[in-house]
Write an enzyme that holds these catalytic residues in place. Structure first.
Site, PDB file in Angstrom:
ATOM      1  N   THR A   1      61.856 -16.260 -13.819  1.00 10.21           N
ATOM      2  CA  THR A   1      62.310 -17.260 -14.586  1.00 10.21           C
ATOM      3  C   THR A   1      61.987 -18.726 -14.235  1.00 10.21           C
ATOM      4  O   THR A   1      61.828 -19.524 -15.074  1.00 10.21           O
ATOM      5  CB  THR A   1      64.100 -17.367 -14.773  1.00 10.21           C
ATOM      6  OG1 THR A   1      64.265 -16.028 -15.061  1.00 10.21           O
ATOM      7  CG2 THR A   1      64.587 -18.162 -15.612  1.00 10.21           C
TER       8      THR A   1
ATOM      9  N   TYR B   1      63.951 -16.403 -23.603  1.00 11.46           N
ATOM     10  CA  TYR B   1      62.595 -16.847 -22.988  1.00 11.46           C
ATOM     11  C   TYR B   1      61.910 -15.673 -22.299  1.00 11.46           C
ATOM     12  O   TYR B   1      62.466 -14.478 -22.192  1.00 11.46           O
ATOM     13  CB  TYR B   1      62.920 -17.755 -21.870  1.00 11.46           C
ATOM     14  CG  TYR B   1      63.494 -17.236 -20.630  1.00 11.46           C
ATOM     15  CD1 TYR B   1      65.053 -17.131 -20.484  1.00 11.46           C
ATOM     16  CD2 TYR B   1      62.872 -16.726 -19.407  1.00 11.46           C
ATOM     17  CE1 TYR B   1      65.683 -16.402 -19.497  1.00 11.46           C
ATOM     18  CE2 TYR B   1      63.588 -16.359 -18.415  1.00 11.46           C
ATOM     19  CZ  TYR B   1      64.996 -16.130 -18.392  1.00 11.46           C
ATOM     20  OH  TYR B   1      65.425 -15.513 -17.330  1.00 11.46           O
TER      21      TYR B   1
ATOM     22  N   THR C   1      64.959 -13.837  -9.845  1.00  9.67           N
ATOM     23  CA  THR C   1      66.082 -13.810  -9.224  1.00  9.67           C
ATOM     24  C   THR C   1      66.765 -12.546  -9.190  1.00  9.67           C
ATOM     25  O   THR C   1      67.673 -11.974  -8.185  1.00  9.67           O
ATOM     26  CB  THR C   1      67.272 -14.798  -9.762  1.00  9.67           C
ATOM     27  OG1 THR C   1      67.435 -14.407 -11.029  1.00  9.67           O
ATOM     28  CG2 THR C   1      66.687 -16.124  -9.558  1.00  9.67           C
ATOM     29  N   ASP C   2      66.448 -11.458 -10.300  1.00 10.26           N
ATOM     30  CA  ASP C   2      66.900 -10.256 -10.423  1.00 10.26           C
ATOM     31  C   ASP C   2      66.776  -9.249  -9.141  1.00 10.26           C
ATOM     32  O   ASP C   2      67.740  -8.547  -8.582  1.00 10.26           O
ATOM     33  CB  ASP C   2      66.449  -9.478 -11.458  1.00 10.26           C
ATOM     34  CG  ASP C   2      66.600 -10.029 -13.006  1.00 10.26           C
ATOM     35  OD1 ASP C   2      67.588 -11.012 -12.928  1.00 10.26           O
ATOM     36  OD2 ASP C   2      66.267  -9.705 -13.963  1.00 10.26           O
TER      37      ASP C   2
ATOM     38  N   LYS D   1      72.918 -11.461  -5.462  1.00 14.05           N
ATOM     39  CA  LYS D   1      72.924 -12.110  -6.587  1.00 14.05           C
ATOM     40  C   LYS D   1      74.308 -11.762  -7.269  1.00 14.05           C
ATOM     41  O   LYS D   1      74.523 -10.567  -7.204  1.00 14.05           O
ATOM     42  CB  LYS D   1      71.876 -11.754  -7.685  1.00 14.05           C
ATOM     43  CG  LYS D   1      71.851 -12.484  -8.980  1.00 14.05           C
ATOM     44  CD  LYS D   1      70.595 -11.997  -9.969  1.00 14.05           C
ATOM     45  CE  LYS D   1      70.602 -12.972 -10.904  1.00 14.05           C
ATOM     46  NZ  LYS D   1      69.551 -13.036 -11.742  1.00 14.05           N
TER      47      LYS D   1
ATOM     48  N   GLU E   1      86.411   8.210   5.992  1.00 14.34           N
ATOM     49  CA  GLU E   1      87.154   9.422   5.141  1.00 14.34           C
ATOM     50  C   GLU E   1      85.903  10.513   5.288  1.00 14.34           C
ATOM     51  O   GLU E   1      86.048  11.664   5.040  1.00 14.34           O
ATOM     52  CB  GLU E   1      87.354   9.294   3.767  1.00 14.34           C
ATOM     53  CG  GLU E   1      88.711   8.172   3.694  1.00 14.34           C
ATOM     54  CD  GLU E   1      89.024   8.080   2.016  1.00 14.34           C
ATOM     55  OE1 GLU E   1      89.254   9.046   1.530  1.00 14.34           O
ATOM     56  OE2 GLU E   1      88.927   6.822   1.803  1.00 14.34           O
TER      57      GLU E   1
END
Ligand SMILES: NC(=O)C[C@H](N)C(=O)O
Length: 350
Positions: free
Chosen positions: A34, A47, A113-114, A186, A307
């Site tokens: 982006t 976009y 950023t993903d 993120k 567990e």
């Protein structure tokens, strides 16, 4: 008079060249995202990521040249939702060349950023230098009103050029914060404050372009990492399965049939597994597919001795790594060993 002027000019030129030579040499590697995104209008939220090239990014923020000798190259032009092993290997190899053979002082990577946290962690384990490597992106495209990319890029260059950044492993820099590749995640789909370290906080922050550090990462990284991708052209195949109420075991079966090398579970709570997934995990481990328990819970470690009896089933607990980062470490661990005890040691150390 003429003579004095020309002597003065040469003198000034020499000073300029000298000052220029003293600036840290920072290379920007652009991958898209982006930060390089373009939309039809300044207010539109639709976009396309990765449209602008490296030279347009550099031109948009001329101030990055004030404190650093800047150059750049385009690695790929993608939204980071399409990030892949090939680009990771290219980046790791290129960064090692730039820092160890070509004399650069620091690297900035522009990235979506993903999946930034995954790329950052992969590089944290495969870059062989203690010089700064900083990933930067944006949450608003370059054409947006109040685009966050330019200041983020300026800040990332300041971090890469700062002497105190050395030895902190690969870092992520957005929204005035500097975060460790291992712990950053993120946390918000759209907000500019998206990157956080929910367990340990930031490594440092920026104010008026000055970097202030307050933390040092404790776990092994970069020059202390045993993982070396120099001769690798592909990575082991590792998938992630998600746990939830009444979970389907189909993704687990598919990974096993496709003979994946490892499977990471995004478990519930402290890495617990839905019973059908648990039964298949035991089978997978017996077939030589390494199974790692992580958790879909955003904070806290997935611990041994809870567990699930990991020692009995030869499962590995991911500690503080979230599923997407546990996958990165498992891929690299499997380039070295298939021994679950050794792999658990890696998860304790990195
Ligand atoms: N903010 C962003 O960069 C999101 C974009 N989809 C990417 O990761 O490339």
């Amino acid at each position: 008079m003429k003579k004095i002027t020309s002597v003065l000019t040469v003198f000034l030129l020499l000073i300029t060249i000298n000052v220029q030579a003293q600036k840290p040499r920072i290379r920007i590697l652009a991958t898209g995202g982006t930060i390089a995104g373009v939309s039809k209008s300044a207010t539109e939220s639709n976009y396309t990521a990765g449209e602008l090239g490296i030279y347009q990014l550099i031109q948009a923020v001329p101030q990055i040249k004030d404190n650093a000798d800047i150059s750049g190259e385009q690695i790929v032009k993608i939204g980071s939702q399409d990030m892949n092993d090939k680009v990771w290997l290219t980046l790791a190899k290129r960064i090692n060349e730039l820092l160890n053979k070509e004399g650069y002082d620091g690297i900035v990577i522009t990235h979506g950023t993903d999946t930034m946290e995954e790329t950052a962690y992969f590089l944290n384990l495969t870059v062989k230098s203690d010089k700064p490597v900083v990933l930067v992106g944006a949450m608003r495209p370059a054409t947006a009103m109040s685009a966050d990319g330019p200041l983020n890029l300026y800040n990332a260059v300041q971090v890469a050029a700062d002497r105190n950044s050395k030895g902190r492993g690969v870092m992520v820099c957005l929204n005035d914060a500097v975060l460790s590749a291992k712990d950053v995640t993120k946390t918000n789909t759209t907000g500019v404050q998206t990157f956080q370290d929910p367990n340990y906080g930031t490594l440092g922050y920026l104010h008026n372009g000055k970097v202030f550090f307050n933390n040092m990462p404790e776990k092994k990284h970069t020059i202390h990492s045993v993982f070396d991708v120099t001769r690798l052209s592909q990575l082991p195949k590792v998938g992630i399965v998600y746990n939830y109420s009444n979970a389907s075991a189909l993704p687990m079966q598919a990974f096993m049939q496709a003979k994946f090398d490892g499977i990471v579970s995004a478990g519930v709570g402290n890495g617990n597994l839905y019973k059908d997934i648990f039964d298949l995990a035991v089978k997978a481990q017996n077939q030589g597919i390494q199974f790692v328990r992580s958790s879909r819970v955003p904070t806290g470690a997935t611990t041994l001795d809870a567990e699930v009896d990991d020692a009995k089933y030869h499962f590995v607990a991911s500690q503080f790594l979230n599923p997407q980062k546990a996958r990165v470490l498992l891929m690299l661990a499997l380039t070295q060993t298939k021994d679950w005890k050794k792999i658990q040691e890696f998860f304790n150390e990195y």
